[in-house]
Scaffold this active site. Structure first.
Site, short mmCIF file in Angstrom:
data_model
loop_
_atom_site.label_atom_id
_atom_site.label_comp_id
_atom_site.label_asym_id
_atom_site.label_seq_id
_atom_site.Cartn_x
_atom_site.Cartn_y
_atom_site.Cartn_z
N GLU A 309 51.55 50.70 44.64
CA GLU A 309 51.80 49.26 44.77
C GLU A 309 52.74 48.75 43.68
O GLU A 309 52.49 47.72 43.05
CB GLU A 309 50.47 48.50 44.72
CG GLU A 309 49.54 48.89 45.86
CD GLU A 309 48.24 48.09 45.92
OE1 GLU A 309 47.79 47.64 44.86
OE2 GLU A 309 47.70 47.94 47.02
N ASP A 383 41.13 50.94 51.57
CA ASP A 383 41.03 50.01 50.45
C ASP A 383 39.80 49.12 50.51
O ASP A 383 39.91 47.94 50.84
CB ASP A 383 42.29 49.13 50.43
CG ASP A 383 42.40 48.34 49.15
OD1 ASP A 383 41.59 48.59 48.25
OD2 ASP A 383 43.31 47.50 49.04
N GLU A 411 36.31 41.34 47.53
CA GLU A 411 37.65 41.02 48.02
C GLU A 411 37.71 40.95 49.54
O GLU A 411 38.29 40.02 50.11
CB GLU A 411 38.64 42.08 47.50
CG GLU A 411 40.05 41.88 48.01
CD GLU A 411 41.03 42.93 47.49
OE1 GLU A 411 40.62 43.80 46.69
OE2 GLU A 411 42.21 42.87 47.88
C1 BDP Z 1 43.56 46.24 46.37
C2 BDP Z 1 43.80 44.86 45.81
C3 BDP Z 1 44.84 44.82 44.74
C4 BDP Z 1 44.57 45.90 43.71
C5 BDP Z 1 44.48 47.25 44.38
C6 BDP Z 1 44.07 48.37 43.44
O1 BDP Z 1 44.17 44.01 46.87
O2 BDP Z 1 44.85 43.54 44.19
O3 BDP Z 1 45.55 45.90 42.74
O4 BDP Z 1 43.49 47.21 45.37
O5 BDP Z 1 42.98 48.86 43.58
O6 BDP Z 1 42.31 46.21 46.96
O7 BDP Z 1 44.84 48.77 42.59
#
Ligand code: BDP
Length: 721
Positions: A309, A383, A411
């Site tokens: 990401e 996720d 989340e």
């Molecule tokens: C996702 C989230 C994000 C996190 C990412 C992570 O949306 O904000 O940075 O995981 O785990 O669930 O790095």
């Protein structure tokens, strides 16, 4: 009662009973008065004569805890007797210190409990009877004291019997996704409790309450900062601030970890590269790490999110994850530090199902990581979705330490407006059979080392804690923090046991309260799965803030859209991950891959995770897929309503403050459940072109309306700075 009147009564009650306001601040350490006279006198007797063998900062912590417990439960202050064993009733000390008093059997038993275990029970010495709490290290005794106090609060204490316990996982850790400006990524309970600006000079009393709460459930590690890291945390100024927290937490047995941004050598070191094989980069990290240990001699180590990401990582330099992780691990090793490297890596530039990418990266690196590296793996491959099959990396590697990462902050599970007890979901993952490395292996057995034989073991949970008065936004978010600690201590505990413990500590002994709340908690996760993502659907939430439904989300990065995951079309719905599709199933053990490849054999709760099926595919109920999807959504809504009415049946038995808080949130939860159902069913109907089954409440509303909703002030979004 109508709402304004209820609120008026609440404020009236709060004014009168202000001193004992039930605002959730005290968490499960409420220490309410003991009503039973004989129990009270038994405890009174023990606290009137507390004897410590020796002195150390953890005993000071215990002393304070006993004072608070005595004050709350008995309105008395304990008497600490020093040097006068004959005046003592309650003995606290280490096995070594108390060896003279202990029989050989007890000594051996305690020794087996390792660094963090405890033994508590009756002892007789020179004709006098005592109650003793013993460990091999002070922190073990602290855990024993908390366990003992919990047994008193939940009315299970028996002075005549002995009890011992020790954790099955070594590092039981909270991961805060807290930014240095106090915003919290995916945080729904206010701002970060770390007040970096006022540190190191100002110590917020919350830091101590936080440490107590963690120690009381066995959490022994905290990573203070967001995995989307800011290199500034590794500057000298911030080390001085982090040192204050580490010093405060040490007597509670808690070690501090920090997130390390891979590009820190460039951002704060003035280098032109962060290449892990570059000698200057290696020297930077060594020097930084030595400096860190000069401030925090027992610093836990670094937690790293790399090449995921948009976070920097070794791939920028043509290096792999092992080369990146090992370089940092080598800097930590002389100090016995641990490097935690996340397996949550995926890229939209790679043309491979996101589900497969972590295994593709890490399986070939098996055996290449240093001994002090742990790969932290999310419970599922996508996720933290409302329900995911276990991550296929569990069981796929033999020579790599794997740790579990759960998300406590909700989340994707209702954020702070919904009551969703997460222990059943975690239990489902932990109990999943992996069939590797042995036919009976489970995820729990891999992460606690019993199946994998790994020595370094870890369970991490992404924290749901913030500055809200009740810490977690929703009162029932506390149950998830509590459950995480309990499952990290013992991943074989059932969610039912944990729910019972928490309810008794939070709401007292009343049987009706216990059974009603327990039912609400235990059905809440399945309800949420039903009204959000039934039958294996996943990743269909609103874009970016992830609040509410968004099955129509498309455009931009494909793997951040909903269409990528549900693949609904006129033919059917679901993600084909069998050999005719992405083949992600082949990353599991053959026993699993074979069974789950067959849509008639796979557990139906995972059906659309792995299969794209026609709308009229027949499920085991005999109904069509379309009808079953609709029925699940509807069932979720009905359960949410039932949770609310069950809660309301307790109105006269629960203090108005907590009653109203939860009741209002349950009303929101019901609306949100209806919103999910209506929006998703109306949207999917545009493809299925079939009517809703008669027996369900017909989804109302207009799809365009649902699509038009926007939430610019939704909390927890990644800040743009
Ligand atoms: C996702 C989230 C994000 C996190 C990412 C992570 O949306 O904000 O940075 O995981 O785990 O669930 O790095």
């Amino acid at each position: 009662m109508n709402k304004p009147i209820l609120l008026f009564c609440l404020f009236w009650a709060m004014t009168i009973f202000n001193s004992s306001a039930k605002d959730g601040y005290k968490l499960w350490l409420d220490y309410s008065p003991i009503k039973d006279a004989s129990k009270a006198s038994e405890l009174n007797n023990l606290l009137n004569g507390v004897y410590f063998f020796g002195e150390n900062p953890t005993y000071e912590v215990i002393r304070n805890e006993l004072k608070q417990a005595g004050d709350g439960m008995l309105n008395m202050q304990p008497t600490f007797v020093s040097e006068r064993l004959e005046a003592a009733n309650l003995l606290l000390g280490s096995r070594e210190q108390m060896s003279q008093l202990l029989g050989l059997d007890t000594q051996t038993e305690i020794l087996k409990l390792g660094e963090d275990g405890y033994w508590r029970g009756p002892l007789e010495f020179e004709g006098k009877h005592y109650y003793a709490i013993i460990g091999n290290r002070p922190v073990g005794i602290l855990y024993g004291v908390y366990d003992w106090l919990k047994s008193i609060q939940s009315n299970t204490f028996n002075k005549g019997t002995q009890h011992s316990d020790s954790p099955k996982i070594k590092i039981r850790m909270l991961n805060h996704w807290d930014n240095l400006d106090r915003t919290v990524e995916r945080g729904y309970a206010g701002f970060s409790i770390w007040d970096w600006h006022k540190l190191p000079g100002y110590i917020d009393p919350r830091y101590i309450e936080y440490a107590r709460a963690n120690a009381s459930i066995g959490i022994n590690a905290v990573s203070l900062t967001n995995v989307n890291a800011n290199a500034r945390i590794l500057t000298t100024d911030f080390m001085k601030k982090a040192k204050v927290l580490a010093d405060l937490f040490r007597p509670y047995g808690i070690k501090v970890y920090l997130t390390a941004r891979f590009s820190a050598p460039m951002e704060i070191g003035g280098l032109e590269t962060a290449d892990p094989l570059d000698p200057e980069v290696i020297a930077f990290w060594k020097k930084k790490t030595d400096e860190m240990y000069s401030f925090i001699p027992d610093f836990g180590g670094y937690l790293v999110k790399a090449n995921s990401e948009g976070q920097p990582g070794p791939h920028e330099y043509g290096r792999n994850h092992a080369e990146g992780a090992n370089m940092l691990a080598d800097a930590l090793a002389p100090h016995r530090g641990i490097l935690i490297w996340r397996a949550f890596v995926y890229s939209h530039e790679i043309d491979e199902d996101r589900h497969k990418q972590a295994n593709s990266e890490f399986e070939p690196l098996d055996g290449k990581f240093r001994e002090n590296v742990i790969i932290q793996v999310k419970n599922g491959a996508i996720d933290f979705q409302p329900r995911e099959p276990f991550h296929p990396l569990f069981g796929a590697v033999k020579e790599t330490n794997l740790g579990m990462e759960f998300q406590i902050t909700q989340e994707y599970l209702g954020q702070a407006t919904q009551l969703v007890f997460l222990a059943p979901m975690w239990e489902e993952v932990l109990r999943s059979r992996t069939f590797r490395p042995t036919p009976n292996s489970t995820v729990a057995g891999i992460i606690d080392g019993s199946d994998s034989k790994q020595n370094l073991t870890l369970m991490a949970g992404v924290s749901n804690i913030g500055t809200d008065r009740n810490w977690t936004g929703h009162l029932f978010g506390q149950a998830n923090w509590f459950a995480f600690g309990r499952q990290a201590w013992n991943p074989y505990l059932s969610s039912k046991e944990i729910a019972e413990e928490w309810i008794k500590l939070t709401f007292g002994q009343n049987q009706e309260i216990l059974s009603t709340i327990e039912e609400i908690m235990l059905e809440s996760h399945e309800a949420a799965v039903n009204y959000m993502t039934p039958l294996g659907l996943h990743h269909i939430m609103g874009r970016s803030h992830h609040y509410g439904p968004g099955p129509w989300v498309e455009g931009g990065r494909a793997d951040w859209t909903s269409l990528y995951y549900h693949k609904a079309d006129e033919e059917g719905i679901g993600f084909d991950r069998t050999s005719t599709g992405s083949s992600a199933l082949s990353q599991y053990a053959s026993q699993i891959a074979a069974r789950w490849s067959d849509p008639n054999q796979i557990p139906e709760k995972l059906l659309l995770w792995f299969h794209h099926l026609p709308w009229d595919f027949k499920l085991r109920s005999g109904r069509s897929l379309w009808d079953e999807i609709a029925l699940h959504y509807d069932k979720g809504v009905k359960t949410a309503r039932k949770m609310k009415s069950d809660w309301e049946s307790l109105e006269s038995q629960i203090d108005p403050e907590r009653f109203v808080h939860v009741d209002q949130l349950l009303a929101i939860q019901v609306q949100e459940a209806e919103w999910w159902r209506n929006a998703c069913l109306l949207y999917f109907q545009t493809f299925s072109k079939r009517p809703f089954p008669q027996e369900i409440e017909q989804p109302e509303g207009d799809l365009d309306y649902y699509k038009s909703l926007s939430f610019p002030t939704a909390p927890g979004i990644r800040p743009q700075w």
